[in-house]
Structures are given as structure tokens and as C-alpha cells.
Design a protein around this motif. Structure first.
Motif, short mmCIF file in Angstrom:
data_model
loop_
_atom_site.label_atom_id
_atom_site.label_comp_id
_atom_site.label_asym_id
_atom_site.label_seq_id
_atom_site.Cartn_x
_atom_site.Cartn_y
_atom_site.Cartn_z
N TRP A 1 -57.52 -31.28 18.04
CA TRP A 1 -58.02 -32.64 18.31
C TRP A 1 -58.22 -32.92 19.81
O TRP A 1 -59.24 -33.51 20.19
CB TRP A 1 -57.09 -33.67 17.70
N PRO A 2 -57.28 -32.51 20.69
CA PRO A 2 -57.52 -32.77 22.12
C PRO A 2 -58.81 -32.14 22.65
O PRO A 2 -59.50 -32.72 23.49
CB PRO A 2 -56.29 -32.16 22.79
N ARG A 3 -59.14 -30.95 22.16
CA ARG A 3 -60.36 -30.29 22.63
C ARG A 3 -61.62 -30.98 22.11
O ARG A 3 -62.69 -30.83 22.67
CB ARG A 3 -60.35 -28.82 22.18
N GLY B 1 -70.08 -36.41 22.74
CA GLY B 1 -71.04 -35.35 22.45
C GLY B 1 -71.17 -35.12 20.97
O GLY B 1 -70.21 -35.32 20.20
N LEU B 2 -72.36 -34.70 20.54
CA LEU B 2 -72.63 -34.52 19.12
C LEU B 2 -71.71 -33.49 18.49
O LEU B 2 -71.17 -33.71 17.42
CB LEU B 2 -74.10 -34.10 18.95
N TRP B 3 -71.52 -32.35 19.17
CA TRP B 3 -70.72 -31.29 18.58
C TRP B 3 -69.25 -31.69 18.46
O TRP B 3 -68.57 -31.34 17.48
CB TRP B 3 -70.85 -30.00 19.39
N ALA B 4 -68.75 -32.43 19.43
CA ALA B 4 -67.36 -32.89 19.35
C ALA B 4 -67.18 -33.86 18.19
O ALA B 4 -66.20 -33.78 17.44
CB ALA B 4 -66.95 -33.55 20.67
N VAL B 5 -68.14 -34.78 18.03
CA VAL B 5 -68.06 -35.73 16.92
C VAL B 5 -68.14 -35.01 15.59
O VAL B 5 -67.37 -35.27 14.65
CB VAL B 5 -69.17 -36.79 17.04
N CYS B 6 -69.09 -34.08 15.47
CA CYS B 6 -69.23 -33.31 14.22
C CYS B 6 -67.96 -32.51 13.93
O CYS B 6 -67.54 -32.38 12.78
CB CYS B 6 -70.43 -32.38 14.32
N GLY B 7 -67.32 -31.97 14.98
CA GLY B 7 -66.09 -31.22 14.78
C GLY B 7 -64.97 -32.09 14.25
O GLY B 7 -64.24 -31.69 13.34
N ARG B 8 -64.83 -33.30 14.82
CA ARG B 8 -63.80 -34.21 14.33
C ARG B 8 -64.05 -34.62 12.88
O ARG B 8 -63.13 -34.63 12.06
CB ARG B 8 -63.72 -35.46 15.23
N VAL B 9 -65.30 -34.97 12.58
CA VAL B 9 -65.64 -35.36 11.21
C VAL B 9 -65.39 -34.21 10.24
O VAL B 9 -64.84 -34.38 9.15
CB VAL B 9 -67.10 -35.84 11.13
N GLY B 10 -65.79 -33.00 10.65
CA GLY B 10 -65.61 -31.84 9.79
C GLY B 10 -64.15 -31.55 9.50
O GLY B 10 -63.77 -31.25 8.36
N LEU B 11 -63.30 -31.64 10.53
CA LEU B 11 -61.88 -31.39 10.32
C LEU B 11 -61.25 -32.44 9.42
O LEU B 11 -60.46 -32.12 8.53
CB LEU B 11 -61.15 -31.37 11.67
#
Length: 375
Positions: free
Chosen positions: A27-29, A34-44
Motif C-alpha cells: 500500500w505505501p508504494r 497516477g492511473l497505475w497507482a489507483v488501478c493497483g489499489r483497486v485491484g488489490l
């Protein structure tokens, strides 16, 4: 790996734990714009939620026995449905029962002798042409030399929908309960024939003879007693059988006893309802036949059908069951018939679940044994 296996459940739990830990660590990373960070959080978050949902669903399925296999879950089960087997009518009696497995039941606490046998069987109906798996509990007395000519009372035991027949053995403990009650002299040794009412999976036929479809009521009221009676030492005569079930199985039990008192001298509906639903799981049960629909409605049948010389037992709870008021009304309706006898188990609290039914099964079996022995 099967749907109900320990490996599948532990894999789902492990996946949920690992995804949760991974989310905390990553989560800290991902906590930047940014789009990829948001998509990563949503995906997790989605992955963790799905893993938790899968683990909880698998655990609930193991506890309550809703689905027996992946094919059952996804509606692909076809090998245990309705079969047309013209050779089935050519044997002795016409019906067939084949034993495909057997296991010994441990003895009652403090007893030295074994506690009976649970046989896995497959039944093919002579009239309905329905084939269904089942489990048959044979009490320990069945195998003793002094009982070699004795014929035993028998009862059909039904699950809810969709349910699994194995849950009647492992989760609701019918054989173990019957063994313990008989060992304490609270009921007569009795043969239990355990199966689910879903004899044409995945369809819920509500124990109805569906026009141009599965003749489920005929299977339970005629073919099953015939097949079991031809294979095991079962008592014959009017009203010699009992039938008990929970939820959908409870509705079926009450209906079978009311429609066929010549077969079923006692019927017990645990958390039952009193009118067949028509929904996506049942399909069109009646094809516009009003008479069939009326007969499947126990309210209508008690008022307009022939009075049945049988005994009924219904159960509910003041808190936790949705059928409480209907059950009280059903009791009054049965009392108005003046021929059908009715008893009840009303708990202060208890939900529509296995824990509640396990509290009701011992007095139900004791009640049924007394009603059948008295006939």
C-alpha cells in the motif's frame, strides 16, 4: 480437488491471508497519484474481497452442504437426473437398489457393540424412471443373529434445497442420533433412507409430479419404498413408513404424509413451508394445471382434500424463523380436519440452519418412532 475438500478451503483461506498481507506491504508504494497507482489499489482491494468471499463461501458450503461438487455449483450436474431405463421394470418388483459403498458406524458412548452401518446406494424407480443416490442407515440390531427375521420400521429423511445427502450423515447426524436414542431405549431401532429432494438436479421439483417432467412425488411415495422394501427387511402395511425433512424437505415430508397416508404414518417438517414456490429454481411445475397446483398447496389440501389418517409434526421458533406465524396457523388448520393428528416443536429462538435442526432432530425421531410403533 473437490468443492468440499479441505485442500480447496485451506487454499482459499491462505490466498485471502496472503493477499491481505501483500496489500498492507504494497500500500505505501501505491499511495501516490497516477492511473497505475489507483488501478493497483483497486485491484488489490478487489482481490482481497474476492478471496475473503470465496473462503467464506467454501466454509459455509462445507457446514451447510448446499452443493456437493463444482458441477453441482455451476448447474452442470447431469449424471444423477431422470433416466429412462426400460429394463428396470423387468426385475423382481420392478424397482432397483444397488449398494455402491458401506461404512461402519461407531457404537454409542459406553457401548461395546458397533453402532450400525451406513450404506451408499443408488435407487432406480420402476414407475417414475428416476434414479437417485441415497444413504441407508441400518441399526446395529439389523445385523444381529437374534434379529435375522425381524422387520424394521423405516423413515425417509430429506434435505433442503439444494442440499447434499451426505450432510444428513455428517452434519445433521441422523444415524448417530438414531443410534444413541435406540441405545437409551427412547426409540425403536429404525432404518433411515437419507437423500435430497432434488432428484433431477439442478432443478428444484418440490416433490411434484411435473407434467412431461420428473415424477418426483411418485418416486418418493411409490418407487422408493418399493425398492427399499425389496432389498432390506422393512415393515410393511398401511402407514408403516415415516418421512422427515428440513426446509424444502420439510414441505415435502408434510405433503407426502398428507397425500399418501397409506404409505406414511408420520411426517415431520422442520422449518417447513406450506406451499410450493414457483421461481427460477423450480421452473414451471404445473403447466397451467390448477388441480395439481392446488394439491401442492397444503393450505388448500387440508381444507378441500380428503382427510388423511396420519400424524404430522411441525417446527419453528419464536425468534429467527420466518415461518413462525404460518406454522401456528397450520397447526390450527390441521386440528380442524379432526382426523389428521398434529404435534409441534416451537423453540424460543433458532434460525434456518443446521444448528437449529440438530436441536430438533432427537425429539423428532423419538416422536416418529412412537407414532409408527403405535399403528
Amino acid at each position: 480437488m473437490g468443492l468440499t475438500s479441505d485442500k480447496v478451503l485451506w487454499a482459499a483461506v491462505s490466498a485471502a491471508v496472503l493477499l491481505f498481507v501483500g496489500t498492507v506491504l504494497l500500500w505505501p508504494r501505491l499511495a501516490r497519484r497516477g492511473l497505475w497507482a489507483v488501478c493497483g489499489r483497486v485491484g488489490l482491494l478487489l482481490a482481497v474481497q474476492l478471496a475473503l468471499f470465496a473462503a467464506a463461501g467454501l466454509a459455509a458450503n462445507r457446514s451447510f452442504g448446499f452443493y456437493a461438487s463444482w458441477d453441482d455449483l455451476f448447474g452442470r450436474e447431469k449424471d444423477q437426473g431422470v433416466v429412462v431405463d426400460h429394463a428396470a421394470g423387468g426385475g423382481a418388483g420392478g424397482a432397483r437398489l444397488e449398494v455402491v459403498g458401506s461404512e461402519r458406524l461407531a457404537g454409542a458412548p459406553g457401548a461395546r457393540a458397533a453402532g450400525g452401518t451406513v450404506e451408499e446406494v443408488r435407487v432406480v424407480g420402476r414407475t417414475s424412471r428416476i434414479a437417485s443416490p441415497a444413504y441407508v442407515y441400518l441399526p446395529p440390531e439389523y445385523h444381529r443373529p437374534e434379529y435375522r427375521t425381524h422387520r424394521f420400521r423405516a423413515a425417509v429423511v430429506l434435505t433442503g434445497y439444494p442440499g447434499t445427502a451426505r450432510a444428513l450423515v455428517d452434519k445433521l447426524h441422523y444415524p448417530r442420533t438414531a443410534r444413541d436414542l435406540a441405545a437409551r431405549g427412547r426409540m425403536e431401532p429404525m432404518i433411515l433412507v437419507m437423500l435430497r429432494p432434488t432428484v433431477a438436479p439442478p432443478r428444484d421439483t418440490e416433490c411434484v409430479d411435473v407434467p412431461d417432467g420428473p415424477r418426483t412425488e411418485t418416486f418418493f411415495a411409490r418407487d422408493l419404498p418399493e425398492a427399499v422394501g425389496a432389498h432390506y427387511r422393512v415393515t410393511g402395511g398401511r402407514g408403516a413408513w415415516g418421512v422427515v425433512g428440513n426446509s424444502t424437505g420439510g414441505y415435502c415430508a408434510l405433503k407426502l404424509a398428507l397425500h399418501h397416508p397409506e404409505v406414511f404414518g408420520a411426517g415431520a417438517g422442520l422449518s417447513a413451508y406450506y406451499e410450493a414456490p414457483v421461481d427460477a429454481t423450480t421452473g414451471d411445475l404445473f403447466h397451467g394445471d390448477v388441480e395439481r397446483q392446488n394439491h401442492a398447496n397444503l393450505w388448500w389440501y387440508l381444507r378441500h382434500g380428503p382427510a388423511a389418517d396420519t400424524s404430522l409434526l411441525v417446527s419453528s421458533s419464536e425468534s429467527g424463523e420466518t415461518n413462525y406465524r404460518d406454522t401456528l396457523r397450520f397447526i390450527e388448520r390441521v386440528k380442524d380436519t379432526r382426523r389428521t393428528r398434529v404435534s409441534s416443536i416451537i423453540l424460543e429462538s433458532g434460525g434456518h440452519n443446521f444448528n437449529t435442526w440438530r436441536r430438533e432432530i432427537p425429539p423428532t425421531l423419538e416422536w416418529m418412532s412412537g407414532r409408527l410403533a403405535a399403528r
